[in-house]
Write a protein that holds these residues in place. Structure first.
Motif, PDB file in Angstrom:
ATOM      1  N   THR A  10       1.363  -1.414   0.004  1.00  0.00           N
ATOM      2  CA  THR A  10      -0.076   0.206  -0.052  1.00  0.00           C
ATOM      3  C   THR A  10       0.725   0.726   0.003  1.00  0.00           C
ATOM      4  OG1 THR A  10       0.031  -0.303   2.531  1.00  0.00           O
ATOM      5  CG2 THR A  10      -1.813  -0.721   1.440  1.00  0.00           C
ATOM      6  N   GLY A  11       2.546   0.655  -0.281  1.00  0.00           N
ATOM      7  CA  GLY A  11       3.267   2.163   0.332  1.00  0.00           C
ATOM      8  C   GLY A  11       3.342   2.698  -1.361  1.00  0.00           C
ATOM      9  N   SER A  12       4.008   3.355  -1.535  1.00  0.00           N
ATOM     10  CA  SER A  12       5.127   3.996  -2.710  1.00  0.00           C
ATOM     11  C   SER A  12       5.420   3.018  -3.473  1.00  0.00           C
ATOM     12  CB  SER A  12       5.642   5.553  -2.202  1.00  0.00           C
ATOM     13  OG  SER A  12       6.690   5.861  -3.721  1.00  0.00           O
ATOM     14  N   VAL A  13       6.972   2.397  -2.900  1.00  0.00           N
ATOM     15  CA  VAL A  13       7.715   2.129  -3.304  1.00  0.00           C
ATOM     16  C   VAL A  13       6.544   0.337  -4.024  1.00  0.00           C
ATOM     17  CG1 VAL A  13       9.006  -0.112  -3.153  1.00  0.00           C
ATOM     18  CG2 VAL A  13       9.521   1.929  -2.762  1.00  0.00           C
ATOM     19  N   ASN A  36       0.474  -1.771   6.928  1.00  0.00           N
ATOM     20  CA  ASN A  36       0.062  -2.506   8.467  1.00  0.00           C
ATOM     21  C   ASN A  36      -0.948  -1.850   9.015  1.00  0.00           C
ATOM     22  OD1 ASN A  36       1.195  -1.724  10.801  1.00  0.00           O
ATOM     23  ND2 ASN A  36       1.380  -0.036  11.017  1.00  0.00           N
ATOM     24  N   THR A  37      -1.425  -0.613   8.818  1.00  0.00           N
ATOM     25  CA  THR A  37      -2.961  -0.548   8.548  1.00  0.00           C
ATOM     26  C   THR A  37      -4.308  -0.205   7.447  1.00  0.00           C
ATOM     27  OG1 THR A  37      -2.683   1.786   9.185  1.00  0.00           O
ATOM     28  CG2 THR A  37      -2.682   0.379  11.513  1.00  0.00           C
ATOM     29  N   ASN A  38      -3.529  -0.445   6.640  1.00  0.00           N
ATOM     30  CA  ASN A  38      -4.599   0.485   5.155  1.00  0.00           C
ATOM     31  C   ASN A  38      -5.856  -0.638   5.070  1.00  0.00           C
ATOM     32  OD1 ASN A  38      -5.544   1.878   3.598  1.00  0.00           O
ATOM     33  ND2 ASN A  38      -3.537   3.159   3.254  1.00  0.00           N
ATOM     34  N   ALA A 123      14.320  -2.862  -0.919  1.00  0.00           N
ATOM     35  CA  ALA A 123      13.526  -1.191  -0.384  1.00  0.00           C
ATOM     36  C   ALA A 123      13.869  -0.514   0.354  1.00  0.00           C
ATOM     37  CB  ALA A 123      12.391  -1.270  -0.980  1.00  0.00           C
ATOM     38  N   LYS A 125      15.875  -0.279   3.218  1.00  0.00           N
ATOM     39  CA  LYS A 125      17.077   0.485   3.605  1.00  0.00           C
ATOM     40  C   LYS A 125      17.650  -0.026   4.830  1.00  0.00           C
ATOM     41  CE  LYS A 125      16.297   4.090   1.547  1.00  0.00           C
ATOM     42  NZ  LYS A 125      16.332   5.348   0.787  1.00  0.00           N
ATOM     43  N   GLU A 126      16.399  -0.535   5.886  1.00  0.00           N
ATOM     44  CA  GLU A 126      17.016   0.104   7.611  1.00  0.00           C
ATOM     45  C   GLU A 126      17.290  -0.926   7.386  1.00  0.00           C
ATOM     46  OE1 GLU A 126      13.441   1.343   5.969  1.00  0.00           O
ATOM     47  OE2 GLU A 126      13.706   4.018   6.785  1.00  0.00           O
ATOM     48  N   ASP A 150      16.886   0.510  -4.092  1.00  0.00           N
ATOM     49  CA  ASP A 150      16.990   2.227  -3.444  1.00  0.00           C
ATOM     50  C   ASP A 150      17.449   2.850  -4.907  1.00  0.00           C
ATOM     51  OD1 ASP A 150      16.794   4.304  -1.933  1.00  0.00           O
ATOM     52  OD2 ASP A 150      18.178   3.505  -0.894  1.00  0.00           O
ATOM     53  N   GLY A 210       6.845   8.338   0.161  1.00  0.00           N
ATOM     54  CA  GLY A 210       6.623   8.131   1.616  1.00  0.00           C
ATOM     55  C   GLY A 210       7.319   9.000   1.914  1.00  0.00           C
ATOM     56  N   MET A 271      10.525   5.423  -9.477  1.00  0.00           N
ATOM     57  CA  MET A 271      10.867   4.336  -8.740  1.00  0.00           C
ATOM     58  C   MET A 271      11.207   3.202  -9.512  1.00  0.00           C
ATOM     59  SD  MET A 271      12.585   5.051  -5.992  1.00  0.00           S
ATOM     60  CE  MET A 271      13.138   3.025  -6.133  1.00  0.00           C
TER      61      MET A 271
HETATM   62  P1  NDP Z   1       4.919   4.535   2.543  1.00  0.00           P
HETATM   63  O1  NDP Z   1       5.355   4.873   3.536  1.00  0.00           O
HETATM   64  O2  NDP Z   1       4.778   5.111   1.130  1.00  0.00           O
HETATM   65  O3  NDP Z   1       4.927   2.723   2.709  1.00  0.00           O
HETATM   66  C1  NDP Z   1       5.022   1.763   4.554  1.00  0.00           C
HETATM   67  C2  NDP Z   1       4.538   0.780   3.475  1.00  0.00           C
HETATM   68  O4  NDP Z   1       5.147   0.328   4.682  1.00  0.00           O
HETATM   69  C3  NDP Z   1       3.491   0.399   3.749  1.00  0.00           C
HETATM   70  O5  NDP Z   1       2.580  -0.625   2.926  1.00  0.00           O
HETATM   71  C4  NDP Z   1       2.993   0.574   5.000  1.00  0.00           C
HETATM   72  O6  NDP Z   1       1.292  -0.344   5.647  1.00  0.00           O
HETATM   73  C5  NDP Z   1       3.539  -0.791   5.297  1.00  0.00           C
HETATM   74  N1  NDP Z   1       4.187  -0.361   6.923  1.00  0.00           N
HETATM   75  C6  NDP Z   1       4.319   0.639   7.527  1.00  0.00           C
HETATM   76  N2  NDP Z   1       4.316   0.661   8.935  1.00  0.00           N
HETATM   77  C7  NDP Z   1       4.625  -0.713   8.646  1.00  0.00           C
HETATM   78  C8  NDP Z   1       4.366  -2.299  10.063  1.00  0.00           C
HETATM   79  N3  NDP Z   1       5.281  -1.529  11.064  1.00  0.00           N
HETATM   80  N4  NDP Z   1       4.368  -3.236   9.772  1.00  0.00           N
HETATM   81  C9  NDP Z   1       3.778  -3.778   8.423  1.00  0.00           C
HETATM   82  N5  NDP Z   1       4.019  -2.864   6.665  1.00  0.00           N
HETATM   83  C10 NDP Z   1       3.981  -1.403   7.589  1.00  0.00           C
HETATM   84  O7  NDP Z   1       6.777   4.177   2.433  1.00  0.00           O
HETATM   85  P2  NDP Z   1       7.797   3.623   1.133  1.00  0.00           P
HETATM   86  O8  NDP Z   1       6.765   3.258   0.123  1.00  0.00           O
HETATM   87  O9  NDP Z   1       8.336   5.354   0.735  1.00  0.00           O
HETATM   88  O10 NDP Z   1       9.240   3.702   1.542  1.00  0.00           O
HETATM   89  C11 NDP Z   1       9.501   1.707   1.534  1.00  0.00           C
HETATM   90  C12 NDP Z   1      10.756   1.099   1.884  1.00  0.00           C
HETATM   91  O11 NDP Z   1      11.775   1.770   1.030  1.00  0.00           O
HETATM   92  C13 NDP Z   1      11.257   2.543   2.822  1.00  0.00           C
HETATM   93  O12 NDP Z   1      12.557   1.713   3.562  1.00  0.00           O
HETATM   94  C14 NDP Z   1      11.916   3.308   2.180  1.00  0.00           C
HETATM   95  O13 NDP Z   1      13.252   3.830   2.468  1.00  0.00           O
HETATM   96  C15 NDP Z   1      12.266   3.162   0.949  1.00  0.00           C
HETATM   97  N6  NDP Z   1      12.049   3.346  -0.155  1.00  0.00           N
HETATM   98  C16 NDP Z   1      11.139   3.941  -1.158  1.00  0.00           C
HETATM   99  C17 NDP Z   1      11.641   5.013  -2.217  1.00  0.00           C
HETATM  100  C18 NDP Z   1      10.002   5.680  -2.330  1.00  0.00           C
HETATM  101  O14 NDP Z   1      10.472   6.416  -3.778  1.00  0.00           O
HETATM  102  N7  NDP Z   1       9.062   5.719  -1.754  1.00  0.00           N
HETATM  103  C19 NDP Z   1      12.732   5.153  -2.413  1.00  0.00           C
HETATM  104  C20 NDP Z   1      13.596   4.108  -2.540  1.00  0.00           C
HETATM  105  C21 NDP Z   1      13.631   3.794  -0.954  1.00  0.00           C
HETATM  106  P3  NDP Z   1       0.081   0.606   5.526  1.00  0.00           P
HETATM  107  O15 NDP Z   1      -0.306   1.518   4.347  1.00  0.00           O
HETATM  108  O16 NDP Z   1      -0.908   0.227   6.239  1.00  0.00           O
HETATM  109  O17 NDP Z   1       0.503   2.207   6.555  1.00  0.00           O
END
Ligand code: NDP
Length: 406
Positions: A10-13, A36-38, A123, A125-126, A150, A210, A271
């Motif tokens: 559900t996130g950006s990547v 996570n929650t979405n 993705a 990196k942490e 990345d 994100g 990306m």
């Molecule tokens: P977002 O905040 O857009 O998305 C994060 C995702 O992780 C969501 O699906 C979220 O779910 C889920 N999530 C958050 N917290 C938890 C948790 N406690 N347990 C399980 N799932 C969880 O982040 P990005 O997509 O921007 O980034 C993701 C990773 O990729 C990061 O490590 C970032 O550094 C790396 N990255 C991102 C880039 C980018 O262009 N966005 C580029 C390069 C690296 P929910 O929606 O339910 O909250």
């Protein structure tokens, strides 16, 4: 058909990954998705993609997901709770795992995919920053394939000779040049930084990402985390990584060889290029990204970062030199401080102040086991919270930034 699990769908990547997968239905099958929650977005993805599995890390959101899917006759198996992500990371039906959860929350599932010998698209990196030696050992022991997502590390990877293995430096490599856009405050005077808002910090000039990584980009901590990531992935020392501010984000990074050659990877800042590259490697597939028009781009500028203005970068460089648990401590303090900034509990400059204080109190030590990493992470988070909140409640009703305790 390659089975794919997307953790963090559900996130950006995650959404960019689904976009690339949708362009290649003959090649990839989406097996599992997780968030996570979405529940709302995950339900939409379940109905569109009909994956075999879907999970929510926060089990309190599961009833909402079930309600959203009621009457849809979906056959997707729903899982919930933190262990659910690890379950999806090792599914035999998924040969490829996209680790796109943000922050330390992605560590266990990323490690699980590495232990299970998957093609691991990293993705998150942490997890490498926190537990690099453990992750690389798991990859080597299981025969997993670790491919960076990345854009900078994907660029470096694309400039390396074929046959390179994660954690090693290829022969003849002199150093890597890690490019940085400089973030939204690249040209903002340092005096103005204390007053910048989370909205301004998240408005990245070149990338849509994100919120956490957007703030990291604004403080340049993202570049610091990437420096640590580069040292681990490519077997180089921190002094072999030069950070170069490149405002156009067209050159995604470079590799310099002993013979004086510098190889670079260029492309539009999107990306979907590194995602498509890692999904199909060693093949190349269409990603939907706009092709580069260098005549229209016209200029490629490069300059040195300002370490006095962006203190997070210097803190990350020090953690990279210290090694061991220092990057895990830095990462934990940063995650807490960034969240406090997003919650308007801390001003922008205080992010570095908090991290510096937590790092100064840390006892160091090596990354012997996952327990070491998790203990350092928990202790550093606690120290960061104490530093930010002291004994006062965690949220401030006015929403105004508070002074951090000195
Ligand atoms: P977002 O905040 O857009 O998305 C994060 C995702 O992780 C969501 O699906 C979220 O779910 C889920 N999530 C958050 N917290 C938890 C948790 N406690 N347990 C399980 N799932 C969880 O982040 P990005 O997509 O921007 O980034 C993701 C990773 O990729 C990061 O490590 C970032 O550094 C790396 N990255 C991102 C880039 C980018 O262009 N966005 C580029 C390069 C690296 P929910 O929606 O339910 O909250």
């Amino acid at each position: 058909m390659i089975g794919v699990a997307v953790l963090g769908s559900t996130g950006s990547v995650g959404e960019n990954t689904l976009d690339v997968l949708a362009r290649h239905p003959q090649r990839f099958r989406l097996v599992a998705i997780a968030a996570n929650t979405n529940a709302t977005k995950l339900a939409r993805q379940i109905l569109t993609w009909k994956p075999a599995y879907a999970a929510l890390a926060d089990e309190r959101a599961l009833p909402e997901l079930r309600e959203l899917l009621a009457g849809s006759a979906t056959r997707t198996r729903l899982l919930a709770g933190p262990g659910a992500l690890e379950e999806l990371a090792v599914l035999p039906e998924a040969q490829c795992v996209m680790a796109a959860i943000v922050g330390a929350a992605g560590l266990r599932s990323t490690l699980a995919a590495a232990h299970a010998g998957k093609r691991l698209l990293l993705a998150n990196k942490e997890s490498l920053v926190m537990a690099g030696p453990l992750l690389l050992a798991a990859v080597n022991a299981s025969g997993a394939t670790l491919l960076p997502i990345d854009s900078e590390h994907s660029a470096i990877f694309q400039c390396l000779p074929f046959g390179w293995r994660a954690g090693t430096a290829p022969p003849g490599l002199k150093r890597v040049l890690l490019t940085a856009s400089g973030g939204p405050f690249r040209d903002t005077p340092v005096e103005a930084l204390a007053a910048v808002t989370p909205e301004a910090a998240c408005a990245h000039p070149n990338w849509v990402m994100g919120r956490k990584i957007s703030v990291d980009s604004a403080t340049l901590m993202n570049k610091g985390l990437e420096l640590i990531e580069a040292c681990l992935l490519f077997g180089v020392t921190p002094t072999q990584v030069e950070i170069v501010v490149h405002p156009q984000s067209i050159v995604h990074s470079m590799v310099e060889y002993l013979d004086g050659s510098v190889l670079a990877q260029l492309g539009s800042p999107d990306m979907r290029t590194p995602i498509a590259h890692a999904l199909a490697w060693p093949d190349r597939i269409a990603s939907g990204v706009e092709f580069l028009d260098l005549v229209r781009t016209a200029r490629l500028d490069f300059r040195a970062p300002d370490p006095d203005k962006f203190r997070c970068l210097a803190l990350a460089q020090a953690a990279a030199r210290a090694g061991g648990l220092a990057p895990a401590v830095l990462n934990a303090a940063n995650e807490v401080a960034v969240q406090a900034f997003l919650d308007r509990q801390l001003n922008f400059l205080e992010i570095a102040t908090v991290i510096e204080a937590v790092v100064a109190r840390s006892g160091g030590g090596g990354v012997g086991s996952l327990e070491d990493v998790l203990a350092a992470d928990a202790e550093s988070r606690q120290r960061a919270r104490e530093r930010i909140f002291g004994s006062r409640p965690f949220s401030h009703p006015s929403g105004a930034p508070q002074q951090v305790r000195q």
